[in-house]
Design a protein around this motif. Sequence first.
Motif, PDB file in Angstrom:
ATOM      1  N   GLY A 357      15.453   4.811   6.723  1.00  0.00           N
ATOM      2  CA  GLY A 357      14.249   3.977   6.606  1.00  0.00           C
ATOM      3  C   GLY A 357      14.144   3.188   5.316  1.00  0.00           C
ATOM      4  O   GLY A 357      13.183   2.453   5.124  1.00  0.00           O
ATOM      5  N   THR A 360      14.006  -0.686   6.032  1.00  0.00           N
ATOM      6  CA  THR A 360      12.970  -1.332   6.843  1.00  0.00           C
ATOM      7  C   THR A 360      12.299  -2.357   5.938  1.00  0.00           C
ATOM      8  O   THR A 360      12.183  -2.133   4.730  1.00  0.00           O
ATOM      9  N   GLN A 362      10.417  -4.146   3.533  1.00  0.00           N
ATOM     10  CA  GLN A 362       9.402  -3.650   2.605  1.00  0.00           C
ATOM     11  C   GLN A 362       8.181  -4.537   2.666  1.00  0.00           C
ATOM     12  O   GLN A 362       8.288  -5.745   2.619  1.00  0.00           O
ATOM     13  N   LYS A 363       7.043  -3.898   2.780  1.00  0.00           N
ATOM     14  CA  LYS A 363       5.825  -4.700   2.865  1.00  0.00           C
ATOM     15  C   LYS A 363       5.414  -5.125   1.459  1.00  0.00           C
ATOM     16  O   LYS A 363       5.912  -4.630   0.464  1.00  0.00           O
ATOM     17  N   ARG A 408       4.170   3.406   3.148  1.00  0.00           N
ATOM     18  CA  ARG A 408       5.621   3.319   2.912  1.00  0.00           C
ATOM     19  C   ARG A 408       6.288   4.695   3.063  1.00  0.00           C
ATOM     20  O   ARG A 408       7.381   4.791   3.615  1.00  0.00           O
ATOM     21  N   ARG A 410       5.656   6.876   5.078  1.00  0.00           N
ATOM     22  CA  ARG A 410       5.817   7.201   6.505  1.00  0.00           C
ATOM     23  C   ARG A 410       7.021   6.502   7.124  1.00  0.00           C
ATOM     24  O   ARG A 410       7.461   6.851   8.202  1.00  0.00           O
ATOM     25  N   GLU A 411       7.557   5.500   6.434  1.00  0.00           N
ATOM     26  CA  GLU A 411       8.732   4.784   6.977  1.00  0.00           C
ATOM     27  C   GLU A 411      10.047   5.460   6.602  1.00  0.00           C
ATOM     28  O   GLU A 411      11.091   5.109   7.107  1.00  0.00           O
ATOM     29  N   ILE A 412       9.977   6.369   5.614  1.00  0.00           N
ATOM     30  CA  ILE A 412      11.208   6.927   5.042  1.00  0.00           C
ATOM     31  C   ILE A 412      11.306   8.408   5.394  1.00  0.00           C
ATOM     32  O   ILE A 412      10.312   9.125   5.370  1.00  0.00           O
ATOM     33  N   CYS A 413      12.529   8.844   5.662  1.00  0.00           N
ATOM     34  CA  CYS A 413      12.684  10.230   6.088  1.00  0.00           C
ATOM     35  C   CYS A 413      14.079  10.767   5.779  1.00  0.00           C
ATOM     36  O   CYS A 413      15.045   9.995   5.739  1.00  0.00           O
TER      37      CYS A 413
END
Length: 432
Positions: A357, A360, A362-363, A408, A410-413
């Motif tokens: 992630g 993804t 980056q916002k 953010r 929550r996008e990484i794991c």
Amino acid sequence: MNILLLGSGGREHAFAWKIANSPKCTQLFVAPGNAGTLQIATNVEDLAVTDFEGIKRFVLDHSIDMLVVGPEEPLVKGIVDFFEKFPETRNLPIIGPSQTGATLEGSKDFSKRFMKRHGIPTAASETFTAQSINEGLVFIKSQPTPIVLKADGLAAGKGVLICETHAEAEKNFKAMLLDEKFGEASKKVVVEAFLDGIELSVFVATDGESYKILPEAKDYKRIGEKDQGLNTGGMGAVSPVPFATTSFMKKVEEKVVKPTVKGLKEEKIKYTGFLFIGLMNVDGDPFVIEYNVRMGDPETQAVLPRIKSDFVDLLYAMGTGRLSNYQIELESFSTSTVVMVAGGYPDVYEKGNPIEGLNTAQKDKVLTFHAGTKMEKNGQVTTQGGRVLGITGMGNNLEEALDKTYARTREICWKDVYFRKDIGQDLLNFGK
Ligand code: AMP
Ligand code: GLY
């Protein structure tokens, strides 16, 4: 300007990000760096932060114009004094204090004596060794509880014990002095009065003459939510800190920052670099808990995005004794940093797990700082340390910053990832 930055943590990725964004930076090298610094700078993976000879060779071979030291270890070991010994490196601007200056962090006894000499508010204390253990035990008995015991030397953030009873204090005191509970670090023990208040971290940039106060931060040291469980290097940070009001910060400047910088100068202790002051706010008055001779980690990841003015200019002004001419401009937004760690940290944890992630999109208003990460040969980023990533969100207030940060996370794991969900929660309703 060619710049060499020493270190490999989240603090150093934040430094590298700020330095690389400055038009004043031509080439940035980070030794040894991590998978995050690799994307914005040249990593010098095989150069250790304490390999002074190797660092000197690198500086000369690569026409380095400024050396920025991230962690305390090379400072406490005397990197600045080492560079001063040689005519070819003597004039290199180095961001970091001399070895004596670094003793403010390297020895709690030294820093307590310094504070006492200069009338800087701090908890009352006495220092003891194995020779004076009996006097120490008498002193402990005479003190109100809780009693704070501190190993004099560097103990990887673990050398402070807050003892609720006299019996506990006596047992630990003996273990520290007689059984070297913290190794060499506890050959001397500082016995200190307990301060009841709220903590914050204040950061000062100095060239030894003048100083600039950087944005303050609050960090979250315990592994568990609601500040439970073991101490860590730091699980999160926020800036600004709501209880660091203008009048409180004025007291910090007058009672702590000014006498500290003046004291260093009077004692002819060469100090060019960052000073991180751990403070307790006790009923509106600041008391120094400790000095660190570097920036904090993860506080840096929350503080640096709030500096608007050119960061390389700031560093160079510090390194060349021209800080009084530098105008520091700050951003008004809030930041929050959450540290994502490997499950098991600060005890045993796995390394080498692939991180998903990261790529993804980056916002807006969020930064992903790497700490213990490694870029594998196949291009996959894996976990390489306990503290793996620091996510910094920015917002008009703390609540908005936290929303950005947690979105953010929550996008990484990765396998067994852990992070605290309550960073900043204690401050959200402050003063409301
Ligand atoms: P240090 O390693 O000096 O940062 O200490 C670790 C932590 O112990 C600090 O962050 C404080 O939370 C706590 N601490 C240290 N000294 C005191 C004190 N005199 N009174 C209360 N808490 C303290
Ligand atoms: N976050 C605390 C430190 O850097 O020492």
